[in-house]
Motif scaffolding. Structure first.
Motif, mmCIF file in Angstrom:
data_model
loop_
_atom_site.group_PDB
_atom_site.id
_atom_site.type_symbol
_atom_site.label_atom_id
_atom_site.label_comp_id
_atom_site.label_asym_id
_atom_site.label_seq_id
_atom_site.Cartn_x
_atom_site.Cartn_y
_atom_site.Cartn_z
ATOM 1 N N HIS A 1 -7.088 -3.739 5.857
ATOM 2 C CA HIS A 1 -8.003 -4.237 4.820
ATOM 3 C C HIS A 1 -9.428 -4.320 5.369
ATOM 4 N N ARG B 1 -12.679 -2.226 4.041
ATOM 5 C CA ARG B 1 -13.961 -2.871 3.693
ATOM 6 C C ARG B 1 -15.108 -2.242 4.479
ATOM 7 N N GLN C 1 -12.641 -3.142 -3.541
ATOM 8 C CA GLN C 1 -12.064 -4.029 -4.543
ATOM 9 C C GLN C 1 -10.611 -4.369 -4.248
ATOM 10 N N VAL C 2 -9.989 -3.644 -3.334
ATOM 11 C CA VAL C 2 -8.568 -3.796 -3.054
ATOM 12 C C VAL C 2 -8.301 -5.119 -2.339
ATOM 13 N N SER C 3 -7.213 -5.771 -2.721
ATOM 14 C CA SER C 3 -6.801 -7.030 -2.089
ATOM 15 C C SER C 3 -5.631 -6.758 -1.143
ATOM 16 N N LEU C 4 -5.290 -7.753 -0.358
ATOM 17 C CA LEU C 4 -4.108 -7.628 0.501
ATOM 18 C C LEU C 4 -2.844 -7.424 -0.323
ATOM 19 N N ALA C 5 -2.751 -8.112 -1.455
ATOM 20 C CA ALA C 5 -1.588 -7.926 -2.338
ATOM 21 C C ALA C 5 -1.535 -6.499 -2.864
ATOM 22 N N ASP C 6 -2.706 -5.939 -3.211
ATOM 23 C CA ASP C 6 -2.751 -4.542 -3.657
ATOM 24 C C ASP C 6 -2.243 -3.618 -2.554
#
Length: 154
Positions: free
Chosen positions: A18, A22, A33-38
């Motif tokens: 992640h 970034r 825009q991506v999250s850890l959950a994504d």
């Protein structure tokens, strides 16, 4: 030269991946825009949507490649694309990017792909020069810069 390994990512690698995503986005003037959950869903969901390969030296992650697959309908073939390739700034020019691309090529062969591709931002002259210097990559025409490895299957 210090040794490193290339392996499939583990869920525990997601925070470092992640951070690399970034950093790559910021380099291109964008915001990830991506999250850890994504990322959990993308790389480890059922089924996974993509594959992450990581380069490590001991417990230190040096770089990562995010790999996707696509069906090219008009060719009835599978292509694999290195959607992201990132090597930490202090680890560049040591063959890590080449090793990640080689591992992606091996994966592409394993899944029966006919081509492996990678692209770069038109303004990223450093990446373009690195890709042009890699014997396994051939520049292709079209929107790009795009590079490819043609894979032959018996």
């Amino acid at each position: 030269m210090t040794q490193y390994t290339i392996a499939k990512a583990r869920p525990a690698d997601l925070p470092e991946i992640h951070a690399m995503i970034r950093a790559l986005s910021a380099f291109h003037g964008d915001t990830a825009q991506v999250s850890l959950a994504d990322l959990q869903d993308i790389f480890f969901g059922t089924p996974p949507k993509a594959l992450a390969l990581v380069a490590r030296q001991g417990d230190t992650m040096l770089g990562y490649a995010g790999i996707t697959q696509t069906i090219v309908i008009h060719e009835a073939s599978l292509w694999v694309d290195i959607h992201h390739l990132y090597v930490g700034e202090t680890h560049r020019a040591r063959g890590i990017g080449t090793a990640l691309i080689s591992a992606a090529r091996d994966h592409a062969r394993d899944v029966g792909a006919t081509r492996l591709t990678i692209g770069t931002d038109p303004c990223n002259a450093t990446a373009q020069a690195a890709y042009r210097a890699m014997p396994l990559l051939k520049e292709k025409t079209g929107a790009g810069p795009r590079f490819q490895v043609q894979l032959n299957h018996a």
